[in-house]
Design a protein around this motif. Structure first.
Motif, PDB file in Angstrom:
ATOM      1  N   MET A   1       0.836  -1.178   0.000  1.00  0.00           N
ATOM      2  CA  MET A   1       0.000   0.000   0.000  1.00  0.00           C
ATOM      3  C   MET A   1       0.888   1.251   0.000  1.00  0.00           C
ATOM      4  O   MET A   1       1.722   1.410   0.878  1.00  0.00           O
ATOM      5  CB  MET A   1      -0.888  -0.036   1.254  1.00  0.00           C
ATOM      6  CG  MET A   1      -1.774   1.148   1.414  1.00  0.00           C
ATOM      7  SD  MET A   1      -2.702   1.250   2.958  1.00  0.00           S
ATOM      8  CE  MET A   1      -3.353  -0.369   3.170  1.00  0.00           C
ATOM      9  N   LEU A   2       0.724   2.084  -0.970  1.00  0.00           N
ATOM     10  CA  LEU A   2       1.459   3.345  -1.106  1.00  0.00           C
ATOM     11  C   LEU A   2       2.976   3.172  -1.279  1.00  0.00           C
ATOM     12  O   LEU A   2       3.726   4.100  -0.990  1.00  0.00           O
ATOM     13  CB  LEU A   2       1.178   4.268   0.090  1.00  0.00           C
ATOM     14  CG  LEU A   2      -0.276   4.587   0.407  1.00  0.00           C
ATOM     15  CD1 LEU A   2      -0.371   5.479   1.636  1.00  0.00           C
ATOM     16  CD2 LEU A   2      -0.972   5.243  -0.751  1.00  0.00           C
ATOM     17  N   GLU A   3       3.417   2.027  -1.733  1.00  0.00           N
ATOM     18  CA  GLU A   3       4.852   1.772  -1.869  1.00  0.00           C
ATOM     19  C   GLU A   3       5.513   2.683  -2.898  1.00  0.00           C
ATOM     20  O   GLU A   3       6.726   2.885  -2.846  1.00  0.00           O
ATOM     21  CB  GLU A   3       5.121   0.313  -2.265  1.00  0.00           C
ATOM     22  CG  GLU A   3       4.753  -0.696  -1.215  1.00  0.00           C
ATOM     23  CD  GLU A   3       3.289  -1.113  -1.289  1.00  0.00           C
ATOM     24  OE1 GLU A   3       2.594  -0.759  -2.263  1.00  0.00           O
ATOM     25  OE2 GLU A   3       2.842  -1.783  -0.346  1.00  0.00           O
ATOM     26  N   THR A   4       4.750   3.217  -3.823  1.00  0.00           N
ATOM     27  CA  THR A   4       5.331   4.051  -4.874  1.00  0.00           C
ATOM     28  C   THR A   4       5.688   5.452  -4.384  1.00  0.00           C
ATOM     29  O   THR A   4       6.364   6.189  -5.091  1.00  0.00           O
ATOM     30  CB  THR A   4       4.375   4.170  -6.079  1.00  0.00           C
ATOM     31  OG1 THR A   4       3.144   4.742  -5.639  1.00  0.00           O
ATOM     32  CG2 THR A   4       4.121   2.809  -6.700  1.00  0.00           C
ATOM     33  N   TYR A   5       5.238   5.805  -3.192  1.00  0.00           N
ATOM     34  CA  TYR A   5       5.522   7.131  -2.641  1.00  0.00           C
ATOM     35  C   TYR A   5       6.770   7.096  -1.762  1.00  0.00           C
ATOM     36  O   TYR A   5       7.101   6.070  -1.176  1.00  0.00           O
ATOM     37  CB  TYR A   5       4.328   7.634  -1.817  1.00  0.00           C
ATOM     38  CG  TYR A   5       3.099   7.886  -2.663  1.00  0.00           C
ATOM     39  CD1 TYR A   5       2.961   9.073  -3.371  1.00  0.00           C
ATOM     40  CD2 TYR A   5       2.100   6.935  -2.759  1.00  0.00           C
ATOM     41  CE1 TYR A   5       1.845   9.297  -4.160  1.00  0.00           C
ATOM     42  CE2 TYR A   5       0.974   7.154  -3.540  1.00  0.00           C
ATOM     43  CZ  TYR A   5       0.856   8.345  -4.236  1.00  0.00           C
ATOM     44  OH  TYR A   5      -0.237   8.566  -5.016  1.00  0.00           O
ATOM     45  N   ASN A   6       7.429   8.247  -1.651  1.00  0.00           N
ATOM     46  CA  ASN A   6       8.577   8.378  -0.751  1.00  0.00           C
ATOM     47  C   ASN A   6       8.126   8.211   0.692  1.00  0.00           C
ATOM     48  O   ASN A   6       6.940   8.328   1.005  1.00  0.00           O
ATOM     49  CB  ASN A   6       9.230   9.751  -0.917  1.00  0.00           C
ATOM     50  CG  ASN A   6       9.894   9.909  -2.267  1.00  0.00           C
ATOM     51  OD1 ASN A   6      10.407   8.955  -2.843  1.00  0.00           O
ATOM     52  ND2 ASN A   6       9.873  11.127  -2.780  1.00  0.00           N
ATOM     53  N   ASP A   7       9.083   7.991   1.585  1.00  0.00           N
ATOM     54  CA  ASP A   7       8.774   7.851   3.009  1.00  0.00           C
ATOM     55  C   ASP A   7       8.156   9.125   3.575  1.00  0.00           C
ATOM     56  O   ASP A   7       7.363   9.078   4.509  1.00  0.00           O
ATOM     57  CB  ASP A   7      10.021   7.485   3.807  1.00  0.00           C
ATOM     58  CG  ASP A   7      10.461   6.057   3.561  1.00  0.00           C
ATOM     59  OD1 ASP A   7       9.628   5.235   3.113  1.00  0.00           O
ATOM     60  OD2 ASP A   7      11.640   5.748   3.816  1.00  0.00           O
ATOM     61  N   ILE A   8       8.552  10.270   3.036  1.00  0.00           N
ATOM     62  CA  ILE A   8       7.960  11.549   3.420  1.00  0.00           C
ATOM     63  C   ILE A   8       7.180  12.069   2.225  1.00  0.00           C
ATOM     64  O   ILE A   8       7.733  12.296   1.159  1.00  0.00           O
ATOM     65  CB  ILE A   8       9.034  12.583   3.839  1.00  0.00           C
ATOM     66  CG1 ILE A   8       9.847  12.074   5.023  1.00  0.00           C
ATOM     67  CG2 ILE A   8       8.394  13.931   4.147  1.00  0.00           C
ATOM     68  CD1 ILE A   8       9.068  11.911   6.308  1.00  0.00           C
ATOM     69  N   MET A   9       5.883  12.238   2.437  1.00  0.00           N
ATOM     70  CA  MET A   9       4.989  12.643   1.364  1.00  0.00           C
ATOM     71  C   MET A   9       4.681  14.126   1.430  1.00  0.00           C
ATOM     72  O   MET A   9       4.821  14.755   2.477  1.00  0.00           O
ATOM     73  CB  MET A   9       3.684  11.833   1.448  1.00  0.00           C
ATOM     74  CG  MET A   9       3.879  10.332   1.302  1.00  0.00           C
ATOM     75  SD  MET A   9       2.391   9.365   1.646  1.00  0.00           S
ATOM     76  CE  MET A   9       1.332   9.847   0.282  1.00  0.00           C
ATOM     77  N   THR A  10       4.228  14.669   0.299  1.00  0.00           N
ATOM     78  CA  THR A  10       3.771  16.053   0.227  1.00  0.00           C
ATOM     79  C   THR A  10       2.250  16.076   0.313  1.00  0.00           C
ATOM     80  O   THR A  10       1.591  15.028   0.233  1.00  0.00           O
ATOM     81  CB  THR A  10       4.197  16.699  -1.104  1.00  0.00           C
ATOM     82  OG1 THR A  10       3.541  15.997  -2.172  1.00  0.00           O
ATOM     83  CG2 THR A  10       5.715  16.645  -1.293  1.00  0.00           C
ATOM     84  N   VAL A  11       1.694  17.251   0.445  1.00  0.00           N
ATOM     85  CA  VAL A  11       0.242  17.392   0.452  1.00  0.00           C
ATOM     86  C   VAL A  11      -0.323  16.866  -0.870  1.00  0.00           C
ATOM     87  O   VAL A  11      -1.341  16.174  -0.887  1.00  0.00           O
ATOM     88  CB  VAL A  11      -0.169  18.864   0.686  1.00  0.00           C
ATOM     89  CG1 VAL A  11      -1.661  19.056   0.474  1.00  0.00           C
ATOM     90  CG2 VAL A  11       0.231  19.311   2.083  1.00  0.00           C
ATOM     91  N   GLU A  12       0.357  17.146  -1.955  1.00  0.00           N
ATOM     92  CA  GLU A  12      -0.102  16.671  -3.260  1.00  0.00           C
ATOM     93  C   GLU A  12      -0.113  15.147  -3.325  1.00  0.00           C
ATOM     94  O   GLU A  12      -1.038  14.546  -3.886  1.00  0.00           O
ATOM     95  CB  GLU A  12       0.781  17.242  -4.380  1.00  0.00           C
ATOM     96  CG  GLU A  12       0.622  18.736  -4.599  1.00  0.00           C
ATOM     97  CD  GLU A  12       1.353  19.606  -3.568  1.00  0.00           C
ATOM     98  OE1 GLU A  12       2.197  19.075  -2.801  1.00  0.00           O
ATOM     99  OE2 GLU A  12       1.063  20.812  -3.527  1.00  0.00           O
TER     100      GLU A  12
END
Length: 60
Positions: A1-12
């Motif tokens: 789940m959400l593996e494609t995102y960096n460990d720190i996410m942005t609001v976007e």
């Protein structure tokens, strides 16, 4: 789940992953529903916090 995102996410990133708008994302952040922190005026959202929010929301 959400593996494609960096460990720190942005609001976007949060908007994209939860399929919500920026207003809704900022509301979740300001209420503390998603644990995050700010550096200057920018929100930094740990991916783990978004996952925790999703899991809590599923429980009802």
């Amino acid at each position: 789940m959400l593996e494609t995102y960096n460990d720190i996410m942005t609001v976007e990133d949060v908007c994209e992953s939860l399929l919500i708008g920026k207003n809704a994302a900022y509301q979740l952040l300001n209420q503390g529903s998603i644990k995050a922190f700010r550096i200057g005026s920018r929100w930094k959202i740990p991916r783990a916090s978004v996952i925790e929010y999703i899991l809590r929301s599923r429980q009802g």
